[in-house]
Design a protein around this motif. Structure first.
Motif, PDB file in Angstrom:
ATOM      1  N   ARG A  30     -43.523   0.488  38.982  1.00  0.00           N
ATOM      2  CA  ARG A  30     -44.545   0.069  38.014  1.00  0.00           C
ATOM      3  C   ARG A  30     -45.661  -0.705  38.709  1.00  0.00           C
ATOM      4  NH1 ARG A  30     -46.240  -4.184  35.219  1.00  0.00           N
ATOM      5  NH2 ARG A  30     -44.812  -5.550  36.348  1.00  0.00           N
ATOM      6  N   GLN A  31     -45.279  -1.636  39.581  1.00  0.00           N
ATOM      7  CA  GLN A  31     -46.290  -2.408  40.306  1.00  0.00           C
ATOM      8  C   GLN A  31     -47.132  -1.515  41.220  1.00  0.00           C
ATOM      9  OE1 GLN A  31     -44.512  -5.695  42.373  1.00  0.00           O
ATOM     10  NE2 GLN A  31     -43.451  -6.481  40.572  1.00  0.00           N
ATOM     11  N   ALA A  32     -46.474  -0.572  41.882  1.00  0.00           N
ATOM     12  CA  ALA A  32     -47.203   0.308  42.797  1.00  0.00           C
ATOM     13  C   ALA A  32     -48.167   1.226  42.045  1.00  0.00           C
ATOM     14  CB  ALA A  32     -46.209   1.134  43.614  1.00  0.00           C
ATOM     15  N   ARG A  33     -47.763   1.692  40.863  1.00  0.00           N
ATOM     16  CA  ARG A  33     -48.666   2.535  40.063  1.00  0.00           C
ATOM     17  C   ARG A  33     -49.904   1.763  39.648  1.00  0.00           C
ATOM     18  NH1 ARG A  33     -43.710   4.628  37.702  1.00  0.00           N
ATOM     19  NH2 ARG A  33     -43.445   6.824  38.288  1.00  0.00           N
ATOM     20  N   ARG A  34     -49.721   0.501  39.280  1.00  0.00           N
ATOM     21  CA  ARG A  34     -50.877  -0.321  38.927  1.00  0.00           C
ATOM     22  C   ARG A  34     -51.776  -0.537  40.131  1.00  0.00           C
ATOM     23  NH1 ARG A  34     -49.679  -5.601  35.566  1.00  0.00           N
ATOM     24  NH2 ARG A  34     -51.952  -5.517  35.616  1.00  0.00           N
ATOM     25  N   ALA A  35     -51.157  -0.731  41.292  1.00  0.00           N
ATOM     26  CA  ALA A  35     -51.943  -0.928  42.503  1.00  0.00           C
ATOM     27  C   ALA A  35     -52.752   0.318  42.852  1.00  0.00           C
ATOM     28  CB  ALA A  35     -51.025  -1.297  43.668  1.00  0.00           C
ATOM     29  N   ALA A  36     -52.206   1.499  42.516  1.00  0.00           N
ATOM     30  CA  ALA A  36     -52.906   2.744  42.837  1.00  0.00           C
ATOM     31  C   ALA A  36     -54.215   2.860  42.075  1.00  0.00           C
ATOM     32  CB  ALA A  36     -52.009   3.940  42.510  1.00  0.00           C
TER      33      ALA A  36
END
Length: 500
Positions: free
Chosen positions: A192-198
């Motif tokens: 979830r955090q990585a998707r937001r960072a993308a």
């Protein structure tokens, strides 16, 4: 028509008696006309074999029934799917089984108690020479198997080519978020955090122990970003000598020094222009280069070695490290200003020991990858082997897990791998095996940050966990599961088909 006498046999008058009579009659019929039968209990251990099945034992490597009975079904019958019947409670009425004893047409039927719980299963060999009796089916099966093998080889070839240099010299990411295997709370949170960072253009700093999948997430972030059409260029700072790092980053002007290429050489910043530059092991960067990297990030331009011209670039930075950067800053080994420049969107990748429930899925994915690369069937880990893997500390995380699994596969003479084989691999690597963990779903490390997300998402996750627990308790029986949860079967089917 003959008349029935008072002492003539008759059907029972009650429904239960009729069912019991039918069950006995069907069992006796199958036992007499089939080529062989055996029974397993709820744990998957062989408890009975009939006389017909005993003729297969020598080909399976057993000289007596006593050697066969009492062992788990995976140990004695290679390639069996009986465990799946026990876990799901669903019968397999017709299937083809191939092992050392030959190719057979088989049926697998779960056995239930009065409470509709799975308490065992019966395996029936319907035909033991299907190559003559079922030739059309065998031919179709062989054709499908060849197609599957061809598809596996093609997929493996595509994976090997996925990092190939394109015609314009650019490199592409080879992983997506689907490649990060795991559905545990810790895995779900990091994705979830990585998707937001993308969705951002800010630098991302991936933190975590070695072997946790930081590079994979870097690929996935790039693939999900607006820069997915641009190049993905990575450099492992720890693998490049300090004296060559500046040239590796910024490039070299034509004739910059004796022996330099007359045409010059582009650095990683130039190669990644319009895309993403991944700086792996950023904590190992020498201090002499940290100031130049900071200036390049601040100004958006670089100066190749031997040149007096500034070259602009447009690059999104992803960095990763297994070291404690904050501690390095306090020790004066890493520039504080560069740390804050990179530490904009930190994503901490969890170690494997806090996401043990993901181990079965990881083993399956790693096993499939090994099978594709080696052109062999994927390994089948027995329950005691999975329990042993779940109990290990995994200091090397997924990389160590892959190494142990690959060693066990290479050393095994059969497709099945048990705990004893894994213990030998661990001990030879200098690791004393920890106690096995039977229920990986019970291993949860409390992390309050996982509650800091939309409530609807948390409720849906809790609902899925409740359904999973109820299905497991009732041996996969959907009617009993729906009753346990107080919902209709239609609602349960909807949740299973559309978990989100």
């Amino acid at each position: 028509m003959p008349l029935l006498t008072d002492d003539a046999p008759a059907l029972p008058l009650d429904a239960q008696g009729i069912l019991e009579l039918a069950a006995r009659s069907m069992f006796q019929l199958f036992s007499s006309v089939s080529q062989g039968m055996f029974l397993v209990d709820r744990s998957g251990r062989i408890v009975w074999v009939n006389e017909g099945y005993q003729r297969f034992l020598p080909d399976l490597g057993f000289s007596s029934v006593d050697q066969f009975v009492g062992r788990t079904v995976e140990e004695v019958i290679p390639n069996t799917q009986m465990r799946r019947v026990l876990e799901t409670g669903q019968p397999v009425l017709i299937d083809l089984l191939t092992n050392k004893a030959g190719t057979f047409v088989v049926s697998r039927i779960p056995l239930r108690d009065d409470a509709d719980r799975v308490i065992g299963a019966i395996g029936i060999v319907l035909f033991d020479h299907p190559e003559t009796t079922l030739q059309p089916l065998i031919s179709k099966f062989a054709l499908l198997q060849r197609d599957l093998d061809d598809a596996r080889r093609e997929l493996a070839s595509q994976r090997r080519r996925s990092l190939a240099v394109a015609g314009d010299g650019e490199r592409r990411s080879k992983y997506t978020f689907a490649s990060f295997i795991g559905s545990s709370p810790a895995a779900a949170e990091v994705k979830r955090q990585a998707r937001r960072a993308a969705q951002s253009q800010s630098p991302v700093l991936l933190l975590g122990e070695t072997g946790t999948g930081k590079e994979l997430l870097a690929h996935a972030i790039h693939a999900a970003s607006s820069r997915a059409g641009g190049p993905f260029v990575s450099v492992n700072i720890a693998a490049v000598p300090d004296t060559l790092l500046e040239a590796e980053f910024f490039g070299v002007a034509p004739g910059a020094y004796t022996g330099a290429d007359r045409k010059g050489r582009d650095g990683k910043f130039k190669l990644a222009d319009g895309g993403t530059l991944f700086l792996d092991e950023i904590g190992d960067m020498p201090q002499s280069l940290q100031a130049k990297l900071l200036r390049a990030l601040q100004e958006g331009e670089i100066e190749p070695l031997g040149s007096n011209k500034l070259v602009p670039f447009n690059v999104r930075i992803l960095a990763a490290t297994s070291r404690d950067l904050a501690a390095l800053v306090r020790e004066g080994k890493f520039r504080e200003d560069l740390f804050y420049r990179l530490h904009v969107l930190p994503v901490r990748v969890p170690p494997l020991r806090v996401r043990r429930s993901d181990i079965p899925a990881l083993v399956e994915a790693l096993g499939e990858d090994l099978a594709l690369r080696n052109g062999t069937p994927p390994p089948e880990l027995l329950p005691d082997a999975l329990a042993l893997l779940a109990g290990q500390p995994w200091r090397g995380n997924i990389r160590e897990l892959r190494n142990v699994l690959e060693q066990a596969v290479m050393r095994s003479d059969s497709q099945s791998i048990d705990a004893a084989q894994l213990e030998r691999v661990l001990r030879e690597a200098g690791v004393e095996p920890a106690a096995p963990v039977q229920d990986t779903t019970a291993v949860v490390v409390e992390d309050e940050s996982r509650y800091l997300r939309p409530l609807a998402e948390q409720v849906a996750e809790l609902e899925q966990r409740a359904i999973h627990a109820a299905m497991k308790a009732h041996g996969g029986n959907k009617l009993a599961t729906a009753r346990q949860l107080g919902i209709s079967r239609a609602t349960l089917y909807g949740r299973l088909e559309n978990p989100e």
